[in-house]
Design a protein around this motif. Structure first.
Motif, PDB file in Angstrom:
ATOM      1  N   HIS A  85      41.645 -50.650  33.560  1.00 48.34           N
ATOM      2  CA  HIS A  85      41.890 -51.842  34.372  1.00 48.34           C
ATOM      3  C   HIS A  85      42.687 -52.878  33.582  1.00 48.34           C
ATOM      4  O   HIS A  85      43.595 -53.512  34.119  1.00 48.34           O
ATOM      5  CB  HIS A  85      40.567 -52.459  34.833  1.00 48.34           C
ATOM      6  CG  HIS A  85      39.939 -51.749  35.982  1.00 48.34           C
ATOM      7  ND1 HIS A  85      40.293 -51.979  37.287  1.00 48.34           N
ATOM      8  CD2 HIS A  85      38.971 -50.806  36.020  1.00 48.34           C
ATOM      9  CE1 HIS A  85      39.576 -51.214  38.083  1.00 48.34           C
ATOM     10  NE2 HIS A  85      38.765 -50.494  37.339  1.00 48.34           N
ATOM     11  N   LEU A 168      27.439 -57.762  34.884  1.00 50.27           N
ATOM     12  CA  LEU A 168      28.486 -58.349  35.727  1.00 50.27           C
ATOM     13  C   LEU A 168      29.806 -57.598  35.582  1.00 50.27           C
ATOM     14  O   LEU A 168      30.505 -57.365  36.575  1.00 50.27           O
ATOM     15  CB  LEU A 168      28.667 -59.829  35.397  1.00 50.27           C
ATOM     16  CG  LEU A 168      27.506 -60.732  35.791  1.00 50.27           C
ATOM     17  CD1 LEU A 168      27.742 -62.150  35.296  1.00 50.27           C
ATOM     18  CD2 LEU A 168      27.264 -60.699  37.278  1.00 50.27           C
ATOM     19  N   PHE A 169      30.158 -57.206  34.369  1.00 48.38           N
ATOM     20  CA  PHE A 169      31.366 -56.402  34.165  1.00 48.38           C
ATOM     21  C   PHE A 169      31.270 -55.080  34.920  1.00 48.38           C
ATOM     22  O   PHE A 169      32.228 -54.653  35.566  1.00 48.38           O
ATOM     23  CB  PHE A 169      31.603 -56.123  32.682  1.00 48.38           C
ATOM     24  CG  PHE A 169      32.279 -57.226  31.929  1.00 48.38           C
ATOM     25  CD1 PHE A 169      32.875 -58.286  32.580  1.00 48.38           C
ATOM     26  CD2 PHE A 169      32.324 -57.195  30.549  1.00 48.38           C
ATOM     27  CE1 PHE A 169      33.497 -59.303  31.886  1.00 48.38           C
ATOM     28  CE2 PHE A 169      32.942 -58.205  29.839  1.00 48.38           C
ATOM     29  CZ  PHE A 169      33.536 -59.257  30.503  1.00 48.38           C
ATOM     30  N   ARG A 171      29.474 -54.333  37.557  1.00 49.01           N
ATOM     31  CA  ARG A 171      29.576 -54.562  39.002  1.00 49.01           C
ATOM     32  C   ARG A 171      31.025 -54.859  39.400  1.00 49.01           C
ATOM     33  O   ARG A 171      31.503 -54.377  40.425  1.00 49.01           O
ATOM     34  CB  ARG A 171      28.658 -55.696  39.424  1.00 49.01           C
ATOM     35  CG  ARG A 171      27.198 -55.334  39.352  1.00 49.01           C
ATOM     36  CD  ARG A 171      26.358 -56.453  39.859  1.00 49.01           C
ATOM     37  NE  ARG A 171      26.656 -56.683  41.253  1.00 49.01           N
ATOM     38  CZ  ARG A 171      25.789 -56.546  42.234  1.00 49.01           C
ATOM     39  NH1 ARG A 171      24.566 -56.188  41.961  1.00 49.01           N
ATOM     40  NH2 ARG A 171      26.131 -56.787  43.474  1.00 49.01           N
ATOM     41  N   TYR A 172      31.707 -55.653  38.603  1.00 53.14           N
ATOM     42  CA  TYR A 172      33.085 -56.014  38.931  1.00 53.14           C
ATOM     43  C   TYR A 172      34.015 -54.799  38.862  1.00 53.14           C
ATOM     44  O   TYR A 172      34.745 -54.508  39.812  1.00 53.14           O
ATOM     45  CB  TYR A 172      33.599 -57.116  37.999  1.00 53.14           C
ATOM     46  CG  TYR A 172      35.066 -57.381  38.183  1.00 53.14           C
ATOM     47  CD1 TYR A 172      35.518 -58.092  39.289  1.00 53.14           C
ATOM     48  CD2 TYR A 172      35.997 -56.899  37.275  1.00 53.14           C
ATOM     49  CE1 TYR A 172      36.875 -58.323  39.475  1.00 53.14           C
ATOM     50  CE2 TYR A 172      37.341 -57.124  37.451  1.00 53.14           C
ATOM     51  CZ  TYR A 172      37.776 -57.834  38.554  1.00 53.14           C
ATOM     52  OH  TYR A 172      39.121 -58.047  38.742  1.00 53.14           O
ATOM     53  N   THR A 176      35.557 -53.084  42.069  1.00 59.80           N
ATOM     54  CA  THR A 176      37.011 -53.144  42.243  1.00 59.80           C
ATOM     55  C   THR A 176      37.592 -51.750  42.440  1.00 59.80           C
ATOM     56  O   THR A 176      38.460 -51.546  43.283  1.00 59.80           O
ATOM     57  CB  THR A 176      37.671 -53.817  41.018  1.00 59.80           C
ATOM     58  OG1 THR A 176      37.112 -55.104  40.854  1.00 59.80           O
ATOM     59  CG2 THR A 176      39.165 -53.923  41.180  1.00 59.80           C
TER      60      THR A 176
END
Length: 181
Positions: A85, A168-169, A171-172, A176
């Motif tokens: 990413h 959080l990373f 999940r993101y 995405t």
């Protein structure tokens, strides 16, 4: 029907019917309770080991090692998901799904970090982190020089902060990637 020969890859109609009529794993199946029984047995054996000081120390070291392995797999998978990413790489799309599958349950492993807090909060019982024991830390010059980093409140804050950040990373990046599909 011709008899099935090894390596032919063909299935007879009887075999297909047997597979189709196999009983599904439902609420009445005794196999459904096997994971719960194994977890319960593990918890019971853990509780039996706690009263003995030698077993408690062995248990705590084994727990830290056992926690480190799945956490490193999940965190390494998150790194593998995040790197393409960040670099806008497209070569990793076919293999990234496996890494996403391994990184997605990071939030499930986070509660397994709670015993680490117990090891730090009660260092005289578990003896895993000597810097957390005030009597040892006062008499050790090396620990005294690292006291700004090696202290219980900062350890708890780092542990909570890193866990939250990594969840959080995960999940993101996984979210995405799934939106792209």
């Amino acid at each position: 029907d011709e008899p099935r020969t090894p390596g032919s890859g063909a299935m007879s109609s009887e075999t297909i019917t047997e597979v189709a009529n196999a009983a599904p794993l439902n609420g009445s199946s005794p196999r459904r309770w096997v994971p719960a029984i194994l977890v319960g047995a593990g918890l019971l054996l853990t509780l039996l080991a706690l009263p003995d000081a030698a077993n408690r120390v062995r248990l705590s070291y084994a727990y830290v090692l056992g926690f480190t392995f799945p956490w490193s797999v999940v965190l390494g998978s998150l790194f593998f998901v995040g790197l393409p990413h960040l670099t806008s790489a497209i070569w990793s799309v076919p293999v990234r799904r496996v890494a996403e599958m391994l990184a997605a349950p990071m939030w499930l492993l986070a509660p397994l970090a709670l015993p680490l807090l117990a090891f730090v909060l009660w260092p005289e019982l578990f003896q895993v982190f000597p810097w957390a024991d005030a009597t040892i830390a006062e008499n050790d010059a090396l620990i005294q020089t690292k006291r700004a980093y090696l202290n219980v409140p900062f350890f708890v804050a780092r542990l909570a902060g890193y866990l939250l950040l990594w969840i959080l990373f995960a999940r993101y990046f996984v979210g995405t990637s799934l939106k792209q599909d």
